[in-house]
Enzyme design. Structure first.
Site, short mmCIF file in Angstrom:
data_model
loop_
_atom_site.label_atom_id
_atom_site.label_comp_id
_atom_site.label_asym_id
_atom_site.label_seq_id
_atom_site.Cartn_x
_atom_site.Cartn_y
_atom_site.Cartn_z
N ALA A 25 0.72 -1.26 0.04
CA ALA A 25 -0.08 0.13 0.02
C ALA A 25 0.87 1.22 0.15
CB ALA A 25 -0.79 0.01 1.16
N GLU A 26 1.82 1.34 0.75
CA GLU A 26 2.66 2.49 0.88
C GLU A 26 3.44 2.62 -0.25
OE1 GLU A 26 5.18 5.32 3.81
OE2 GLU A 26 3.73 3.81 4.59
N GLY A 27 3.99 1.63 -0.81
CA GLY A 27 4.88 1.58 -1.94
C GLY A 27 4.07 2.01 -3.21
#
EC number: 3.1.2.-
Length: 157
Positions: A55-57
């Site tokens: 998700a953060e990537g």
């Protein structure tokens, strides 16, 4: 592991886990991952931290592109794990912007799973996330070429 592969240049931690990018743009970042031992917790299902990493990537890449290849940093991540993805499942990930401001962006990230033997349209949602990012941070001297490397990789996808 090829250190010159697009995935390795774009996001080395995701590459190590086997994530493959399919689309990179200011409006959508997508790809997939086969759940292997590398990304499982002891009960042989996808580790929740790996879902958060994806998700953060993906949100960070999209926000970076949308901000004109400026440096971004995640400031908040909220994730809901809805069902497990088991060893051998294929996990599809898609990220898209909810709000794109000059300094703050919010991205939605969704993960689905399917079995290798199933049709992709039979996928089931694994998790949904919201990622808030601060955009426009100064780029340190030792990585000044990072935006140029990212642009090269995106042009090849």
């Amino acid at each position: 592991m090829d250190p010159k592969s697009p995935e390795f240049i774009i996001d080395p931690p995701l590459k190590i886990l086997g994530f493959v990018f399919e689309e990179l743009s200011a409006t959508r970042v997508a790809g997939h991952l086969t759940v292997t031992e590398k990304c499982c917790q002891p009960f042989k299902v996808l580790h929740g931290g790996v879902s958060a990493l994806i998700a953060e990537g993906l949100a960070s890449l999209g926000a970076g592109i949308a901000s004109g290849y400026k440096r971004v940093a995640g400031i908040h991540l909220s994730i809901h794990h809805l069902r497990p993805a088991a060893l051998g499942d294929i996990v599809f990930a898609e990220s898209f912007p909810v709000s794109v401001g000059k300094n703050i962006q919010v991205w939605e990230v969704r993960l689905w799973k399917t079995k290798k033997t199933e049709k992709p349209e039979n996928k089931k949602m694994v998790s949904t996330s919201r990622v808030t990012l601060f955009c426009g941070l100064p780029i340190p001297d030792h990585v000044k070429d990072a935006p140029d490397e990212l642009k090269k990789v995106i042009s090849k996808l």
